[in-house]
Design an enzyme around this catalytic site. Sequence first.
Site, PDB file in Angstrom:
ATOM      1  N   GLU A  86       0.866  -1.172   0.000  1.00  0.00           N
ATOM      2  CA  GLU A  86       0.000   0.000   0.000  1.00  0.00           C
ATOM      3  C   GLU A  86       0.911   1.232   0.000  1.00  0.00           C
ATOM      4  O   GLU A  86       1.832   1.317   0.823  1.00  0.00           O
ATOM      5  CB  GLU A  86      -0.897   0.017   1.253  1.00  0.00           C
ATOM      6  CG  GLU A  86      -1.844   1.196   1.211  1.00  0.00           C
ATOM      7  CD  GLU A  86      -2.756   1.318   2.431  1.00  0.00           C
ATOM      8  OE1 GLU A  86      -2.786   0.420   3.278  1.00  0.00           O
ATOM      9  OE2 GLU A  86      -3.431   2.367   2.502  1.00  0.00           O
TER      10      GLU A  86
ATOM     11  N   ARG B 121       5.279 -13.289   9.721  1.00  0.00           N
ATOM     12  CA  ARG B 121       5.844 -11.950   9.557  1.00  0.00           C
ATOM     13  C   ARG B 121       7.277 -11.964  10.046  1.00  0.00           C
ATOM     14  O   ARG B 121       7.621 -12.732  10.933  1.00  0.00           O
ATOM     15  CB  ARG B 121       5.102 -10.972  10.481  1.00  0.00           C
ATOM     16  CG  ARG B 121       3.933 -10.295   9.913  1.00  0.00           C
ATOM     17  CD  ARG B 121       3.342  -9.371  10.973  1.00  0.00           C
ATOM     18  NE  ARG B 121       3.917  -8.034  10.900  1.00  0.00           N
ATOM     19  CZ  ARG B 121       3.472  -7.114  10.055  1.00  0.00           C
ATOM     20  NH1 ARG B 121       2.482  -7.366   9.247  1.00  0.00           N
ATOM     21  NH2 ARG B 121       4.021  -5.920  10.038  1.00  0.00           N
TER      22      ARG B 121
ATOM     23  N   LYS C  75       4.488   0.298   9.218  1.00  0.00           N
ATOM     24  CA  LYS C  75       4.582   1.614   8.600  1.00  0.00           C
ATOM     25  C   LYS C  75       3.981   2.701   9.475  1.00  0.00           C
ATOM     26  O   LYS C  75       4.463   3.819   9.500  1.00  0.00           O
ATOM     27  CB  LYS C  75       3.887   1.588   7.231  1.00  0.00           C
ATOM     28  CG  LYS C  75       4.780   0.985   6.167  1.00  0.00           C
ATOM     29  CD  LYS C  75       4.117   1.021   4.821  1.00  0.00           C
ATOM     30  CE  LYS C  75       3.122  -0.092   4.696  1.00  0.00           C
ATOM     31  NZ  LYS C  75       2.524  -0.200   3.381  1.00  0.00           N
TER      32      LYS C  75
END
Length: 587
Positions: free
Chosen positions: A42, A276, A286
Amino acid sequence: MCMNETNNAEGTAGGSDFISDFIKEDLASGRYSYVHTRFPPEPNGWLHIGHCKAMTVDFVMAERFGGKCNLRFDDTNPEKEDISYVEAIKRDVKWLGFDWEDREYYASDYYEYLYDLAVKIIKKGHAYVDDLTEEQISEYRGTAVPDKNNITHTPPGRNSPYRDRSAEENLELFAGMREGKYKDGEKTLRAKIDMSHPNLLMRDPVMYRIRRDTHYRTGNKWCIYPMYDFQHPLSDAKEGITHSLCSLEYEIHRPLYEWFIKEAEVFPSRQIEFARLNLTHTVLSKRYLLTLVQEKHVSGWDDPRMPTLAGLRRRGYTPAALRNFVSQIGIAKTDSTVDIAFLEYCLREDLNKTSRRVMAVLKPLKLIVENWPEGKAEKLEAINNPEDEKAGTRTIHFGKELWVERDDFEENPPPKYFRLFPGNAVRLRYGYIVTCTGCDKDADGNIIAVRCTYDPETKGGNAADNRKVKGTIHWLNAADAIPLEIRLYDYLFTSEKPMESSFKPDGTAETFLDKLNPSSLEVISGAYGEKCLAEAKTGERFQFERLGYFVKDCPAIPVTEAADSGTPVFNKTVGLRDTWAKIIKKG
Ligand code: ATP
Ligand code: MG
């Protein structure tokens, strides 16, 4: 630490990790006849080392099975997305060495397609326009509650009073949402699934919301935006993605992923989750990285202390080291935290083989060679990289006045100190053996210079020289050394797990910002380096002998001439000492 779970993402021929196994099964069963993956960032921040893992998995899996990997910007949230992030992401993916060729896609290009699929689901009676507010929706949905044995229960939620609107009414209301007839938040489009489903995400999730915000690509064309859970599977389907690989937090979203694919009757992409990447002393999200940037705890997304790819690059990390690191930690199904010392180990392995050695002095002290003729400069040969013969040699000069490290002289040395002290002899790297004769002091008693004599028989440590000394130190010829600015870094967070909950002495909760390391940056402005460093290119990496690995500063957005003092800046990448080897030794 997840070293024992290692399944190579990159190294293993044919692949022996669980994702490869799933893909092989899918190809063998005929579920798919090809492999096509995507990396879907994104554009709301810069990529970090966690994304390096994700994209390695995406690109390497495609490559391993002779398939393709798309770069898709998952850009359906107008509030936080920006073209500058798109540019930064593309630069970083390329830098790591991955190539999406001409397959650069944007979920925002699919708005019309997604709208049509939403209409299709409404027509089937499986989506409805709701008038409940966001708060009411979550209240009706209910929450998970632990019982006295700490087992979680999810009591059934309640149906919205608008749930049974007819398909015709819903179509009209949804068209009205698109046309801007309603205020932000006044209506939503929701999937009609099951308000007592044990998975809360399946309780009539929102598909579209009204949001009047200017999107960085579509401008004000749309005032309704699709939600991630609706958009992502259908974007995957649109591109014919076979395996939609993502991190573990999306596991709970998988039933929804499958529901939308089934309801929209589109290409059946398959979602597979992997663990992850978490790193000690590091924050990898982020949102939190953005806070560090916005609140100016760091100089920007590419600050060399940041775990972003641009930060790591500016710190001196190589793409090879990062890819090797990701390959070594492997793909696991359970989350774990990797020791940052292991990342540094992978980096040293690469830098040791590839970086040119030079000498630099960070905290200079003058060394005067008393028996060296005034004005004489003598050429010496220095090896550029003992690990790489092809790197050759360079010429350096010996003279009467040299720079040495302040730490390499002690008037009253502690035991086992083998460097300069009155009466002791050391070798000057590539030069002569010198014997310290004393030091000069100013009126306040501060040492301002050290004195020594050199032994002419010991030039360059040649074979004829059979004098043995215990210490070798680095040095520079004061006549041609150039000034440098050096930036030394430590971990950004003192705490090993900055996101773990903790409390201050007064009992109040700490945030990750409370765990910032106050001395993570030290700027040394009076350093010197060999003359050849004047020609170093931005991003060029060196080993400064005895000090560690350094890189010529390479900000992602070049510093303007006006802000540039002209003194070359070098960032310390990592020290020479291998802390990972120590950890392994200790078991
Ligand atoms: P963040 O938590 O940093 O905001 P994100 O998941 O929101 O990350 P995206 O840009 O949506 O960021 O991520 C793109 C891809 O990278 C996703 O497929 C996601 O699963 C993956 N990813 C993000 N963080 C990690 C991580 N720490 N380890 C592995 N994969 C990750
Ligand atoms: Mg995300």
